[in-house]
Design an enzyme around this catalytic site. Structure first.
Site, PDB file in Angstrom:
ATOM      1  CG  ASN A  89      10.408   9.446   5.862  1.00 57.65           C
ATOM      2  OD1 ASN A  89      10.276   8.500   5.481  1.00 57.65           O
ATOM      3  ND2 ASN A  89       9.376  10.322   6.180  1.00 57.65           N
ATOM      4  CG  ASP A  91      12.708  13.702   5.533  1.00 61.15           C
ATOM      5  OD1 ASP A  91      12.041  13.071   4.989  1.00 61.15           O
ATOM      6  OD2 ASP A  91      12.572  14.439   6.534  1.00 61.15           O
ATOM      7  CG  HIS A 106      14.997   2.878   7.730  1.00 62.20           C
ATOM      8  ND1 HIS A 106      14.024   2.824   7.027  1.00 62.20           N
ATOM      9  CD2 HIS A 106      15.035   1.607   8.626  1.00 62.20           C
ATOM     10  CE1 HIS A 106      13.454   1.598   7.216  1.00 62.20           C
ATOM     11  NE2 HIS A 106      13.684   0.980   8.231  1.00 62.20           N
ATOM     12  CB  CYS A 114      33.534   7.094  12.591  1.00 60.22           C
ATOM     13  SG  CYS A 114      35.384   6.369  12.642  1.00 60.22           S
ATOM     14  CB  CYS A 117      35.488   5.044  16.741  1.00 61.14           C
ATOM     15  SG  CYS A 117      34.722   6.967  16.345  1.00 61.14           S
ATOM     16  CB  CYS A 137      38.743   7.570  16.281  1.00 61.52           C
ATOM     17  SG  CYS A 137      38.163   7.118  14.716  1.00 61.52           S
ATOM     18  CB  THR A 174       4.962   3.611   5.718  1.00 59.93           C
ATOM     19  OG1 THR A 174       5.941   2.414   5.509  1.00 59.93           O
ATOM     20  CG2 THR A 174       3.893   3.075   6.882  1.00 59.93           C
ATOM     21  CB  SER A 175       4.419   0.651   0.735  1.00 60.49           C
ATOM     22  OG  SER A 175       5.731   0.396   0.923  1.00 60.49           O
TER      23      SER A 175
HETATM   24  N1  APR Z   1       0.682  11.508   1.795  1.00 61.67           N
HETATM   25  C1  APR Z   1       0.613  10.171   2.459  1.00 61.67           C
HETATM   26  N2  APR Z   1       1.094   9.234   1.802  1.00 61.67           N
HETATM   27  C2  APR Z   1       1.628   9.205   0.648  1.00 61.67           C
HETATM   28  C3  APR Z   1       1.724  10.453  -0.005  1.00 61.67           C
HETATM   29  C4  APR Z   1       1.195  11.617   0.503  1.00 61.67           C
HETATM   30  N3  APR Z   1       1.231  12.925   0.100  1.00 61.67           N
HETATM   31  N4  APR Z   1       2.335  10.290  -1.228  1.00 61.67           N
HETATM   32  C5  APR Z   1       2.373   8.840  -1.305  1.00 61.67           C
HETATM   33  N5  APR Z   1       2.152   8.287  -0.115  1.00 61.67           N
HETATM   34  C6  APR Z   1       2.310   6.859   0.108  1.00 61.67           C
HETATM   35  C7  APR Z   1       1.988   5.823  -0.864  1.00 61.67           C
HETATM   36  O1  APR Z   1       0.996   5.620  -1.460  1.00 61.67           O
HETATM   37  C8  APR Z   1       2.867   4.577  -0.431  1.00 61.67           C
HETATM   38  O2  APR Z   1       2.147   3.996   0.500  1.00 61.67           O
HETATM   39  O3  APR Z   1       3.355   6.751   0.703  1.00 61.67           O
HETATM   40  C9  APR Z   1       3.687   5.100   0.775  1.00 61.67           C
HETATM   41  C10 APR Z   1       5.337   5.207   0.394  1.00 61.67           C
HETATM   42  O4  APR Z   1       5.792   3.964   0.331  1.00 61.67           O
HETATM   43  P1  APR Z   1       7.308   3.759  -0.034  1.00 61.67           P
HETATM   44  O5  APR Z   1       7.560   4.409  -1.133  1.00 61.67           O
HETATM   45  O6  APR Z   1       7.424   2.392  -0.067  1.00 61.67           O
HETATM   46  O7  APR Z   1       8.067   4.130   1.382  1.00 61.67           O
HETATM   47  P2  APR Z   1       8.329   3.431   2.694  1.00 61.67           P
HETATM   48  O8  APR Z   1       7.127   2.593   3.130  1.00 61.67           O
HETATM   49  O9  APR Z   1       8.659   4.752   3.755  1.00 61.67           O
HETATM   50  O10 APR Z   1       9.557   2.588   2.424  1.00 61.67           O
HETATM   51  C11 APR Z   1      10.057   2.156   3.599  1.00 61.67           C
HETATM   52  O11 APR Z   1      11.715   1.330   2.227  1.00 61.67           O
HETATM   53  O12 APR Z   1      13.150   1.714   0.591  1.00 61.67           O
HETATM   54  C12 APR Z   1      13.289   1.584   2.071  1.00 61.67           C
HETATM   55  O13 APR Z   1      14.621   2.263   3.499  1.00 61.67           O
HETATM   56  C13 APR Z   1      13.663   2.861   2.647  1.00 61.67           C
HETATM   57  O14 APR Z   1      12.839   3.797   4.901  1.00 61.67           O
HETATM   58  C14 APR Z   1      12.471   3.152   3.382  1.00 61.67           C
HETATM   59  C15 APR Z   1      11.691   1.924   3.402  1.00 61.67           C
END
Ligand code: APR
Length: 240
Positions: A89, A91, A106, A114, A117, A137, A174-175
């Protein structure tokens, strides 16, 4: 020494009102990822990419950490030096919750970088409007401090180090589309997957293997709702 590796993604901040990328109505459903988050998109149209990150920065201003951010901060404090939290993330909600050790793989939305530099500096929630100068710079060739597709991600070296040093792996929200959490989970005897959605592993050869098949524990809940269950497993693991 027992150590915890946490890899978090957009799902961690979903309950704070920040869209994920690939869920229904996610960011990549509303934007062409290669136009706003890739090297070729940046070369083709700086203005469009800068506008995209200006909007995300503006949206972040009034977002607050949710329960998961706060509990993960407590965990970091409770086991100081034994928790390696790597987040995809950009954020600042972990920092807003008080985290001192969070590692952004990320980049960070509230910073600019910049191109002359490589200095990284805070811009807060302000839009980048071309008037900025590099505080180091003086150059005006500045861009968002976010790793885009097609670019190197220098902080990824922390992933391998964390795998080597840790005894428990926790994947939250994360997916696994960008960082393969299944291959990481295979390196661990002890692991926890937190995701409200059960996901099939996307591969040509695989018919019915789920990501959670490779984890010791699967908490199929939202991040904020899964913290008590996660903490029970963590405290048991860190006991001796
Ligand atoms: N709590 C936990 N998990 C959740 C929630 C929640 N409230 N809501 C959704 N999810 C899960 C979804 O089911 C999914 O598996 O979070 C995951 C989000 O997956 P992505 O949208 O693919 O995000 P992420 O895995 O962080 O993406 C990786 O891809 O686009 C690039 O740079 C970007 O850092 C990002 C990277």
């Amino acid at each position: 020494m027992k150590k915890i590796m946490i890899l978090s993604g957009a799902g961690l901040s979903a309950e704070s009102g920040i869209k994920t990328f690939r869920d229904h109505d996610g960011l990549w459903e509303n934007y062409n990822v290669m136009e706003v988050c890739s090297t070729q998109g940046w070369i083709a149209d700086h203005k469009k990419v800068t506008k995209f990150y200006n909007e995300r920065r503006r949206d972040l201003e009034f977002k607050e950490p949710n329960r998961a951010h706060k509990v993960l901060c407590q965990l970091e404090k409770e086991y100081r030096g034994r928790v390696i939290h790597l987040t995809q993330n950009i954020d600042n909600l972990m920092e807003k919750a008080g985290s001192k050790d969070i590692i952004h793989l990320h980049g960070t939305l509230t910073d600019l970088r910049c191109e002359a530099c490589t200095e990284v500096f805070d811009i807060g929630y302000a839009p980048q409007d071309g008037s900025e100068k590099c505080p180091s710079c003086g150059n005006k060739r500045l861009r968002h401090n976010v790793v885009m597709f097609g670019e190197a991600a220098p902080e990824y070296s922390n992933i391998h180090q964390a795998i080597r040093e840790s005894t428990l792996f926790i994947a939250i929200g994360t997916s696994g589309n960008v960082i393969d959490i299944v291959s990481i989970a295979k390196e661990f005897k002890h692991s926890i997957l937190i995701d409200p959605k059960r996901q099939l592993i996307e591969s040509a050869f695989n018919q019915d293997n789920y990501i959670d098949d490779y984890f010791e524990h699967f908490i199929q809940k939202k991040a904020g709702e899964s913290m008590d269950e996660m903490m029970k497993i963590v405290e048991e693991h860190m006991k001796d």
